[in-house]
Design a protein around this motif. Structure first.
Motif, PDB file in Angstrom:
ATOM      1  N   VAL A  29       0.837  -1.199   0.000  1.00  0.00           N
ATOM      2  CA  VAL A  29       0.000   0.000   0.000  1.00  0.00           C
ATOM      3  C   VAL A  29       0.875   1.253   0.000  1.00  0.00           C
ATOM      4  O   VAL A  29       0.590   2.225  -0.705  1.00  0.00           O
ATOM      5  CB  VAL A  29      -0.975  -0.005   1.198  1.00  0.00           C
ATOM      6  N   LEU A  30       1.947   1.230   0.772  1.00  0.00           N
ATOM      7  CA  LEU A  30       2.863   2.373   0.801  1.00  0.00           C
ATOM      8  C   LEU A  30       3.488   2.608  -0.573  1.00  0.00           C
ATOM      9  O   LEU A  30       3.587   3.757  -1.028  1.00  0.00           O
ATOM     10  CB  LEU A  30       3.951   2.133   1.845  1.00  0.00           C
ATOM     11  N   ALA A  31       3.875   1.546  -1.251  1.00  0.00           N
ATOM     12  CA  ALA A  31       4.430   1.675  -2.597  1.00  0.00           C
ATOM     13  C   ALA A  31       3.376   2.210  -3.571  1.00  0.00           C
ATOM     14  O   ALA A  31       3.685   3.044  -4.438  1.00  0.00           O
ATOM     15  CB  ALA A  31       4.960   0.327  -3.079  1.00  0.00           C
ATOM     16  N   MET A  32       2.134   1.764  -3.415  1.00  0.00           N
ATOM     17  CA  MET A  32       1.062   2.253  -4.282  1.00  0.00           C
ATOM     18  C   MET A  32       0.811   3.745  -4.065  1.00  0.00           C
ATOM     19  O   MET A  32       0.620   4.497  -5.027  1.00  0.00           O
ATOM     20  CB  MET A  32      -0.224   1.458  -4.030  1.00  0.00           C
ATOM     21  N   PHE A  33       0.805   4.184  -2.813  1.00  0.00           N
ATOM     22  CA  PHE A  33       0.613   5.609  -2.529  1.00  0.00           C
ATOM     23  C   PHE A  33       1.738   6.449  -3.109  1.00  0.00           C
ATOM     24  O   PHE A  33       1.506   7.537  -3.644  1.00  0.00           O
ATOM     25  CB  PHE A  33       0.503   5.858  -1.025  1.00  0.00           C
ATOM     26  N   THR A  34       2.957   5.955  -3.010  1.00  0.00           N
ATOM     27  CA  THR A  34       4.098   6.681  -3.557  1.00  0.00           C
ATOM     28  C   THR A  34       3.975   6.806  -5.072  1.00  0.00           C
ATOM     29  O   THR A  34       4.187   7.887  -5.639  1.00  0.00           O
ATOM     30  CB  THR A  34       5.407   5.971  -3.183  1.00  0.00           C
ATOM     31  N   LEU A  36       1.234   6.630  -6.843  1.00  0.00           N
ATOM     32  CA  LEU A  36       0.090   7.491  -7.151  1.00  0.00           C
ATOM     33  C   LEU A  36       0.453   8.964  -6.960  1.00  0.00           C
ATOM     34  O   LEU A  36       0.043   9.813  -7.759  1.00  0.00           O
ATOM     35  CB  LEU A  36      -1.103   7.122  -6.268  1.00  0.00           C
ATOM     36  N   GLN A  37       1.230   9.270  -5.927  1.00  0.00           N
ATOM     37  CA  GLN A  37       1.654  10.647  -5.704  1.00  0.00           C
ATOM     38  C   GLN A  37       2.538  11.134  -6.849  1.00  0.00           C
ATOM     39  O   GLN A  37       2.391  12.261  -7.325  1.00  0.00           O
ATOM     40  CB  GLN A  37       2.400  10.774  -4.370  1.00  0.00           C
ATOM     41  N   ASN A  38       3.457  10.278  -7.290  1.00  0.00           N
ATOM     42  CA  ASN A  38       4.316  10.648  -8.425  1.00  0.00           C
ATOM     43  C   ASN A  38       3.497  10.879  -9.685  1.00  0.00           C
ATOM     44  O   ASN A  38       3.754  11.817 -10.447  1.00  0.00           O
ATOM     45  CB  ASN A  38       5.372   9.583  -8.665  1.00  0.00           C
ATOM     46  N   PHE A  39       2.504  10.024  -9.922  1.00  0.00           N
ATOM     47  CA  PHE A  39       1.630  10.189 -11.085  1.00  0.00           C
ATOM     48  C   PHE A  39       0.835  11.485 -10.978  1.00  0.00           C
ATOM     49  O   PHE A  39       0.693  12.225 -11.963  1.00  0.00           O
ATOM     50  CB  PHE A  39       0.667   8.996 -11.210  1.00  0.00           C
ATOM     51  N   ALA A  40       0.328  11.782  -9.787  1.00  0.00           N
ATOM     52  CA  ALA A  40      -0.454  13.004  -9.591  1.00  0.00           C
ATOM     53  C   ALA A  40       0.403  14.237  -9.834  1.00  0.00           C
ATOM     54  O   ALA A  40      -0.058  15.203 -10.453  1.00  0.00           O
ATOM     55  CB  ALA A  40      -1.049  13.030  -8.188  1.00  0.00           C
ATOM     56  N   ASP A  41       1.631  14.220  -9.356  1.00  0.00           N
ATOM     57  CA  ASP A  41       2.533  15.358  -9.585  1.00  0.00           C
ATOM     58  C   ASP A  41       2.807  15.559 -11.072  1.00  0.00           C
ATOM     59  O   ASP A  41       2.765  16.684 -11.576  1.00  0.00           O
ATOM     60  CB  ASP A  41       3.850  15.157  -8.833  1.00  0.00           C
ATOM     61  N   ALA A  42       3.074  14.475 -11.781  1.00  0.00           N
ATOM     62  CA  ALA A  42       3.348  14.568 -13.218  1.00  0.00           C
ATOM     63  C   ALA A  42       2.111  15.054 -13.965  1.00  0.00           C
ATOM     64  O   ALA A  42       2.218  15.893 -14.883  1.00  0.00           O
ATOM     65  CB  ALA A  42       3.795  13.218 -13.760  1.00  0.00           C
ATOM     66  N   SER A  43       0.952  14.569 -13.591  1.00  0.00           N
ATOM     67  CA  SER A  43      -0.284  14.995 -14.237  1.00  0.00           C
ATOM     68  C   SER A  43      -0.550  16.481 -13.970  1.00  0.00           C
ATOM     69  O   SER A  43      -0.936  17.227 -14.879  1.00  0.00           O
ATOM     70  CB  SER A  43      -1.457  14.157 -13.718  1.00  0.00           C
ATOM     71  N   HIS A  44      -0.316  16.904 -12.754  1.00  0.00           N
ATOM     72  CA  HIS A  44      -0.503  18.310 -12.401  1.00  0.00           C
ATOM     73  C   HIS A  44       0.430  19.200 -13.219  1.00  0.00           C
ATOM     74  O   HIS A  44       0.015  20.239 -13.742  1.00  0.00           O
ATOM     75  CB  HIS A  44      -0.247  18.489 -10.905  1.00  0.00           C
ATOM     76  N   ASN A  45       1.677  18.793 -13.337  1.00  0.00           N
ATOM     77  CA  ASN A  45       2.641  19.560 -14.137  1.00  0.00           C
ATOM     78  C   ASN A  45       2.230  19.623 -15.610  1.00  0.00           C
ATOM     79  O   ASN A  45       2.378  20.657 -16.256  1.00  0.00           O
ATOM     80  CB  ASN A  45       4.046  18.973 -14.002  1.00  0.00           C
ATOM     81  N   THR A  46       1.726  18.520 -16.133  1.00  0.00           N
ATOM     82  CA  THR A  46       1.278  18.486 -17.525  1.00  0.00           C
ATOM     83  C   THR A  46       0.135  19.473 -17.751  1.00  0.00           C
ATOM     84  O   THR A  46       0.140  20.237 -18.721  1.00  0.00           O
ATOM     85  CB  THR A  46       0.827  17.062 -17.922  1.00  0.00           C
ATOM     86  N   TRP A  47      -0.860  19.467 -16.856  1.00  0.00           N
ATOM     87  CA  TRP A  47      -1.997  20.364 -17.023  1.00  0.00           C
ATOM     88  C   TRP A  47      -1.600  21.826 -16.819  1.00  0.00           C
ATOM     89  O   TRP A  47      -2.162  22.722 -17.451  1.00  0.00           O
ATOM     90  CB  TRP A  47      -3.149  19.976 -16.088  1.00  0.00           C
ATOM     91  N   ASN A  48      -0.631  22.078 -15.948  1.00  0.00           N
ATOM     92  CA  ASN A  48      -0.130  23.449 -15.801  1.00  0.00           C
ATOM     93  C   ASN A  48       0.541  23.920 -17.091  1.00  0.00           C
ATOM     94  O   ASN A  48       0.379  25.073 -17.498  1.00  0.00           O
ATOM     95  CB  ASN A  48       0.851  23.555 -14.636  1.00  0.00           C
ATOM     96  N   THR A  49       1.287  23.029 -17.738  1.00  0.00           N
ATOM     97  CA  THR A  49       1.928  23.367 -19.009  1.00  0.00           C
ATOM     98  C   THR A  49       0.878  23.645 -20.080  1.00  0.00           C
ATOM     99  O   THR A  49       1.000  24.621 -20.843  1.00  0.00           O
ATOM    100  CB  THR A  49       2.861  22.228 -19.459  1.00  0.00           C
ATOM    101  N   VAL A  50      -0.146  22.814 -20.152  1.00  0.00           N
ATOM    102  CA  VAL A  50      -1.223  23.012 -21.134  1.00  0.00           C
ATOM    103  C   VAL A  50      -1.915  24.347 -20.886  1.00  0.00           C
ATOM    104  O   VAL A  50      -2.177  25.113 -21.825  1.00  0.00           O
ATOM    105  CB  VAL A  50      -2.235  21.841 -21.080  1.00  0.00           C
ATOM    106  N   THR A  51      -2.203  24.659 -19.635  1.00  0.00           N
ATOM    107  CA  THR A  51      -2.863  25.918 -19.303  1.00  0.00           C
ATOM    108  C   THR A  51      -2.004  27.113 -19.708  1.00  0.00           C
ATOM    109  O   THR A  51      -2.499  28.086 -20.294  1.00  0.00           O
ATOM    110  CB  THR A  51      -3.158  25.968 -17.786  1.00  0.00           C
TER     111      THR A  51
END
Length: 64
Positions: A29-34, A36-51
């Motif tokens: 579960v700890l590995a999954m959370f880590t 998921l957090q990395n994926f969320a950060d990358a997704s957030h950065n991608t959408w900031n770039t698009v914006t």
């Protein structure tokens, strides 16, 4: 009276498998959370770039 109970508790191994499985599950579960957090950060950065790029394109096309 208490000595036999303590001896029985010390030699009881029934819960060890459950504890081991619990520890393994918690590590998974700890590995999954880590991940998921990395994926969320990358997704957030991608959408900031698009914006940002969309805003720049709109600003240039409207002359603002």
């Amino acid at each position: 009276m208490i000595k036999p109970i303590l001896k029985e508790l010390i030699h009881d191994e029934r819960g060890t498998s459950a504890i081991e499985m619990g520890l393994i599950c918690s590590l998974i579960v700890l590995a999954m959370f880590t991940a998921l957090q990395n994926f969320a950060d990358a997704s957030h950065n991608t959408w900031n770039t698009v914006t940002s790029k969309t805003h720049d394109a709109v600003t240039q096309s409207t002359g603002g």
